[in-house]
Scaffold this motif. Structure first.
Motif, PDB file in Angstrom:
ATOM      1  N   ASP A   1      24.645  53.308  55.267  1.00  0.00           N
ATOM      2  CA  ASP A   1      24.240  53.776  57.057  1.00  0.00           C
ATOM      3  C   ASP A   1      25.077  52.968  57.720  1.00  0.00           C
ATOM      4  OD1 ASP A   1      22.479  55.245  58.567  1.00  0.00           O
ATOM      5  OD2 ASP A   1      21.003  54.554  57.407  1.00  0.00           O
ATOM      6  N   LEU A   2      25.662  52.437  58.739  1.00  0.00           N
ATOM      7  CA  LEU A   2      26.542  50.787  59.125  1.00  0.00           C
ATOM      8  C   LEU A   2      25.820  50.057  59.900  1.00  0.00           C
ATOM      9  CD1 LEU A   2      28.531  52.717  57.648  1.00  0.00           C
ATOM     10  CD2 LEU A   2      30.598  51.732  59.266  1.00  0.00           C
ATOM     11  N   PRO A   3      26.474  48.479  60.028  1.00  0.00           N
ATOM     12  CA  PRO A   3      25.467  48.249  61.067  1.00  0.00           C
ATOM     13  C   PRO A   3      25.462  48.035  62.081  1.00  0.00           C
ATOM     14  CG  PRO A   3      27.472  47.327  60.293  1.00  0.00           C
ATOM     15  CD  PRO A   3      27.116  47.883  59.190  1.00  0.00           C
ATOM     16  N   THR A   4      24.060  48.182  63.605  1.00  0.00           N
ATOM     17  CA  THR A   4      24.903  48.349  64.818  1.00  0.00           C
ATOM     18  C   THR A   4      25.280  47.146  65.772  1.00  0.00           C
ATOM     19  OG1 THR A   4      22.393  47.378  65.080  1.00  0.00           O
ATOM     20  CG2 THR A   4      22.955  49.723  65.309  1.00  0.00           C
ATOM     21  N   ARG A   5      26.068  47.574  66.671  1.00  0.00           N
ATOM     22  CA  ARG A   5      26.708  46.373  67.577  1.00  0.00           C
ATOM     23  C   ARG A   5      28.065  45.869  66.653  1.00  0.00           C
ATOM     24  NH1 ARG A   5      21.877  42.663  69.429  1.00  0.00           N
ATOM     25  NH2 ARG A   5      21.065  43.305  67.732  1.00  0.00           N
ATOM     26  N   THR A   6      28.887  46.711  65.555  1.00  0.00           N
ATOM     27  CA  THR A   6      29.444  45.664  65.021  1.00  0.00           C
ATOM     28  C   THR A   6      31.428  45.991  65.815  1.00  0.00           C
ATOM     29  OG1 THR A   6      29.583  47.043  63.304  1.00  0.00           O
ATOM     30  CG2 THR A   6      28.591  45.004  63.454  1.00  0.00           C
ATOM     31  N   GLY A   7      30.938  47.123  66.119  1.00  0.00           N
ATOM     32  CA  GLY A   7      32.996  47.815  67.295  1.00  0.00           C
ATOM     33  C   GLY A   7      32.103  49.198  66.733  1.00  0.00           C
ATOM     34  N   HIS A   8      30.942  49.752  66.371  1.00  0.00           N
ATOM     35  CA  HIS A   8      31.424  51.322  65.778  1.00  0.00           C
ATOM     36  C   HIS A   8      31.758  51.648  67.036  1.00  0.00           C
ATOM     37  CE1 HIS A   8      26.664  50.555  67.966  1.00  0.00           C
ATOM     38  NE2 HIS A   8      27.062  51.445  68.361  1.00  0.00           N
ATOM     39  N   ARG A   9      31.411  51.529  68.215  1.00  0.00           N
ATOM     40  CA  ARG A   9      31.874  52.208  69.825  1.00  0.00           C
ATOM     41  C   ARG A   9      33.143  52.975  69.165  1.00  0.00           C
ATOM     42  NH1 ARG A   9      27.941  52.764  73.478  1.00  0.00           N
ATOM     43  NH2 ARG A   9      26.392  51.474  73.052  1.00  0.00           N
ATOM     44  N   SER A  10      33.989  52.295  68.975  1.00  0.00           N
ATOM     45  CA  SER A  10      35.278  52.706  68.756  1.00  0.00           C
ATOM     46  C   SER A  10      35.582  53.388  67.337  1.00  0.00           C
ATOM     47  CB  SER A  10      36.061  51.212  68.856  1.00  0.00           C
ATOM     48  OG  SER A  10      36.280  50.914  67.227  1.00  0.00           O
ATOM     49  N   PHE A  11      34.453  54.236  66.774  1.00  0.00           N
ATOM     50  CA  PHE A  11      35.297  55.022  65.440  1.00  0.00           C
ATOM     51  C   PHE A  11      36.054  55.691  66.790  1.00  0.00           C
ATOM     52  CE2 PHE A  11      31.728  52.597  63.216  1.00  0.00           C
ATOM     53  CZ  PHE A  11      32.577  52.214  62.445  1.00  0.00           C
ATOM     54  N   THR A  12      37.037  56.735  65.647  1.00  0.00           N
ATOM     55  CA  THR A  12      37.288  57.660  66.127  1.00  0.00           C
ATOM     56  C   THR A  12      38.435  58.532  64.846  1.00  0.00           C
ATOM     57  OG1 THR A  12      39.316  56.693  67.309  1.00  0.00           O
ATOM     58  CG2 THR A  12      37.514  57.016  68.351  1.00  0.00           C
ATOM     59  N   SER A  13      37.995  59.982  65.058  1.00  0.00           N
ATOM     60  CA  SER A  13      38.766  60.336  64.081  1.00  0.00           C
ATOM     61  C   SER A  13      40.248  59.797  63.854  1.00  0.00           C
ATOM     62  CB  SER A  13      39.046  61.857  64.018  1.00  0.00           C
ATOM     63  OG  SER A  13      37.508  62.193  64.137  1.00  0.00           O
ATOM     64  N   GLY A  14      40.889  60.033  62.511  1.00  0.00           N
ATOM     65  CA  GLY A  14      42.568  58.830  62.566  1.00  0.00           C
ATOM     66  C   GLY A  14      42.313  57.740  62.241  1.00  0.00           C
ATOM     67  N   THR A  15      41.185  56.592  62.675  1.00  0.00           N
ATOM     68  CA  THR A  15      41.178  55.789  62.555  1.00  0.00           C
ATOM     69  C   THR A  15      40.373  54.897  61.761  1.00  0.00           C
ATOM     70  OG1 THR A  15      39.269  55.433  64.596  1.00  0.00           O
ATOM     71  CG2 THR A  15      41.845  55.457  65.024  1.00  0.00           C
ATOM     72  N   VAL A  16      39.671  55.527  60.734  1.00  0.00           N
ATOM     73  CA  VAL A  16      38.558  54.812  59.717  1.00  0.00           C
ATOM     74  C   VAL A  16      38.736  56.048  58.829  1.00  0.00           C
ATOM     75  CG1 VAL A  16      36.256  55.379  59.443  1.00  0.00           C
ATOM     76  CG2 VAL A  16      36.530  55.336  61.889  1.00  0.00           C
ATOM     77  N   TYR A  17      39.296  55.145  57.307  1.00  0.00           N
ATOM     78  CA  TYR A  17      39.166  54.723  55.952  1.00  0.00           C
ATOM     79  C   TYR A  17      38.062  55.146  54.956  1.00  0.00           C
ATOM     80  CZ  TYR A  17      44.567  54.826  56.090  1.00  0.00           C
ATOM     81  OH  TYR A  17      45.889  55.162  56.832  1.00  0.00           O
ATOM     82  N   VAL A  18      37.627  55.975  53.961  1.00  0.00           N
ATOM     83  CA  VAL A  18      37.072  55.574  53.584  1.00  0.00           C
ATOM     84  C   VAL A  18      37.128  54.752  51.475  1.00  0.00           C
ATOM     85  CG1 VAL A  18      34.974  56.672  51.152  1.00  0.00           C
ATOM     86  CG2 VAL A  18      35.072  57.251  53.755  1.00  0.00           C
ATOM     87  N   THR A  19      37.411  53.996  51.744  1.00  0.00           N
ATOM     88  CA  THR A  19      37.957  53.645  50.736  1.00  0.00           C
ATOM     89  C   THR A  19      37.764  53.889  48.898  1.00  0.00           C
ATOM     90  OG1 THR A  19      36.323  51.471  50.209  1.00  0.00           O
ATOM     91  CG2 THR A  19      38.239  50.836  51.520  1.00  0.00           C
ATOM     92  N   SER A  20      38.583  53.578  47.850  1.00  0.00           N
ATOM     93  CA  SER A  20      38.341  53.811  46.428  1.00  0.00           C
ATOM     94  C   SER A  20      36.649  54.162  46.382  1.00  0.00           C
ATOM     95  CB  SER A  20      39.184  54.082  46.063  1.00  0.00           C
ATOM     96  OG  SER A  20      39.286  52.316  45.186  1.00  0.00           O
ATOM     97  N   ASP A  21      36.141  52.377  46.537  1.00  0.00           N
ATOM     98  CA  ASP A  21      35.378  52.388  45.849  1.00  0.00           C
ATOM     99  C   ASP A  21      33.758  52.899  47.292  1.00  0.00           C
ATOM    100  OD1 ASP A  21      35.266  50.127  48.050  1.00  0.00           O
ATOM    101  OD2 ASP A  21      35.096  48.534  46.765  1.00  0.00           O
ATOM    102  N   GLY A  22      33.648  53.481  48.337  1.00  0.00           N
ATOM    103  CA  GLY A  22      32.916  54.108  48.920  1.00  0.00           C
ATOM    104  C   GLY A  22      33.107  52.713  50.422  1.00  0.00           C
ATOM    105  N   GLY A  23      33.342  52.026  50.648  1.00  0.00           N
ATOM    106  CA  GLY A  23      33.425  51.392  51.793  1.00  0.00           C
ATOM    107  C   GLY A  23      34.163  51.903  52.938  1.00  0.00           C
ATOM    108  N   VAL A  24      33.959  51.357  54.358  1.00  0.00           N
ATOM    109  CA  VAL A  24      33.888  51.934  55.288  1.00  0.00           C
ATOM    110  C   VAL A  24      35.662  51.143  56.073  1.00  0.00           C
ATOM    111  CG1 VAL A  24      33.573  53.152  57.324  1.00  0.00           C
ATOM    112  CG2 VAL A  24      32.620  53.718  55.904  1.00  0.00           C
ATOM    113  N   LEU A  25      36.529  51.110  56.112  1.00  0.00           N
ATOM    114  CA  LEU A  25      37.572  50.816  57.015  1.00  0.00           C
ATOM    115  C   LEU A  25      37.977  50.875  58.879  1.00  0.00           C
ATOM    116  CD1 LEU A  25      39.305  47.572  56.102  1.00  0.00           C
ATOM    117  CD2 LEU A  25      41.427  49.644  55.443  1.00  0.00           C
ATOM    118  N   GLU A  26      37.963  50.317  59.508  1.00  0.00           N
ATOM    119  CA  GLU A  26      38.319  51.047  60.948  1.00  0.00           C
ATOM    120  C   GLU A  26      39.421  50.454  61.200  1.00  0.00           C
ATOM    121  OE1 GLU A  26      35.428  50.611  65.237  1.00  0.00           O
ATOM    122  OE2 GLU A  26      34.615  49.297  63.341  1.00  0.00           O
TER     123      GLU A  26
END
Length: 480
Positions: free
Chosen positions: A441-466
């Motif tokens: 789960d990702l934290p709410t109210r931290t910019g998640h409204r801007s999640f769109t395909s092509g602007t999100v990475y999943v890093t090699s250690d399982g992190g999420v880059l927006e």
């Protein structure tokens, strides 16, 4: 885009001047009547420059066919970057595509991420041009922020490309970026005076930001900057623009191959992706006037060539190997698996529109998993993710309210996405079935409204880059 450069090694004999009007090819849509009127290029022009060419009379492609017995006509072309496809849903042997609306496979996610760092956007109108991800850095190219690298550990700026020889004359604003790096950690970035037209190309070392070489994309005969694309296939980088089409050694910038038109008096449009270049041309001095040709991006050799009755427009390329492209003609819009022959099975897209998730050229999230294509799409105006069997053409599943993520290099055989309804959640998607497994789960109210395909990475250690596509909501954020 119409090519307007001179191909190397072309015949330079002066062509006879023939008076007559000229209608610029790029002012017409690909599915309209192709009334090309080529004529008198100068000795320095092997591909027709639309503004200066003439012909004694129009060369007209067959008209758009009348309505069929069912009353249907080909749909009007949608704007480039959004593919409107009005195909009936094809039913594959064994059943129709499954629409997945099931809940996540488990009730809860195994962990909760927190926002570790955030880089504010340099300006609200800082459009995303492209990005690279390494094990330690994220490199972002923006129309206002330039080319910068950030450390994944703490978000601190690792480097910024600021020193360019002759930059005052050529421009320093990124306008195109290769979707990937090669095995040596080198990528290509085009620069210009703004984020949409390019004057020169550079080879960039991702770890340091060092400019290894540069190559002009304009010259005295073709001084007008134009849009461009750049792609990598091993140690060869391709450049696709109106002024330049060819390949260079990504280590040195030296020419590897150059596009040569079929004749001396040709007008052409070009498109590219990793590994493949497509050129749709009209040549006045050839028996076959219209062709669509696929070139190997590494060698420049012809993979296949198809004769046509009129221009076709490639509105989107989803994969280079096998080649999967959305092609618009006067008769229909269709997404086809073109492969190595130029003819192939249609994908059963139904009424979905295959789109770039963030409406920019920076989205390269469409991906093949074996023989399954996973791609962002739009259904009835809502963002979805579709899965297609590229062998049968069947649509296997549709996942609603989710943004497709780009996995790190060497990731497993699962697709990843961020849910966009309710609280944001990282999920893994089985490419064949579309079934999801919650990961975090990702934290709410931290910019998640801007999640769109092509602007999100999943890093090699399982992190999420927006990475925000328009720079209006946070610039870059990292969750772990």
């Amino acid at each position: 885009m119409p090519l307007r450069f001179r191909a190397l090694d072309a015949d330079t004999d002066e062509a006879p001047s023939v008076p007559g009007p000229w209608t610029p090819a790029h002012s017409r849509h690909g599915g309209e009547t192709a009334d090309h009127e080529p004529g008198s290029p100068s000795a320095a022009t092997a591909v027709l420059a639309p503004a200066a060419a003439h012909h004694p009379g129009p060369v007209t492609a067959p008209p758009i066919p009348p309505a069929s017995a069912s009353g249907e006509r080909a749909r009007k072309r949608k704007p480039a970057g959004r593919i409107a496809l009005a195909l009936a849903v094809l039913v594959a042997a064994g059943g129709a595509a499954a629409l997945l609306e099931q809940e996540d496979a488990a009730a809860g996610a195994p962990k909760t991420m927190t926002q570790r760092w955030r880089i504010p956007a340099p300006a609200k109108d800082d459009a995303l041009i492209g990005s690279w991800l390494t094990d330690t850095l994220v490199i972002r190219a923006g129309s206002r922020g330039g080319l910068r690298a950030y450390d994944l550990t703490d978000g601190k700026q690792a480097w910024r490309a600021t020193s360019f020889a002759g930059s005052a004359e050529r421009g320093t604003v990124p306008c195109a970026m290769s979707p990937t790096l090669n095995a040596r950690g080198i990528g290509t970035v085009a620069f210009g005076e703004d984020g949409s037209t390019c004057t020169w190309l550079a080879g960039v070392k991702a770890s340091t930001g060092k400019i290894l070489w540069s190559l002009p994309l304009t010259d005295a005969k073709h001084p007008t900057a134009a849009t461009a694309g750049t792609y990598l296939q091993g140690d060869v980088a391709t450049i696709v623009s109106e002024n330049f089409l060819g390949g260079v050694d990504v280590r040195t910038g030296s020419r590897v191959w150059n596009y040569r038109p079929r004749g001396h008096y040709c007008n052409a449009y070009d498109w590219g992706t990793d590994g493949t270049i497509l050129v749709d041309d009209f040549c006045l001095d050839q028996k076959t006037r219209f062709t669509l040709t696929s070139y190997d991006g590494k060698t420049g050799k012809v993979i296949w060539r198809k004769p046509e009755n009129a221009h076709s427009e490639v509105t989107h390329i989803l994969s280079g190997s096998p080649l999967i492209a959305a092609v618009h003609t006067a008769r229909q819009d269709a997404v086809r698996v073109l492969g190595t022959t130029g003819t192939g099975r249609k994908l059963s897209v139904g009424d979905d529109e295959l789109t770039t998730g963030n409406d920019t050229g920076a989205d390269h999230s469409s991906r093949l998993y074996g023989d399954v294509l996973v791609t962002p799409a739009s259904a009835a105006g809502s963002a979805v993710i579709d899965g297609f069997d590229t062998v049968t053409g069947a649509r296997l599943w549709t996942r609603r309210s989710a943004a497709l993520a780009v996995p790190a290099a060497g990731a497993d055989d699962r697709a990843y996405a961020i849910t966009t309804s309710g609280s944001p959640r990282l999920v893994a998607i089985d490419p064949r079935t579309g079934r999801t497994t919650p990961l975090a789960d990702l934290p709410t109210r931290t910019g998640h409204r801007s999640f769109t395909s092509g602007t999100v990475y999943v890093t090699s250690d399982g992190g999420v880059l927006e990475l925000d596509a328009l720079g209006a909501d946070g610039g870059v954020r990292f969750y772990r």
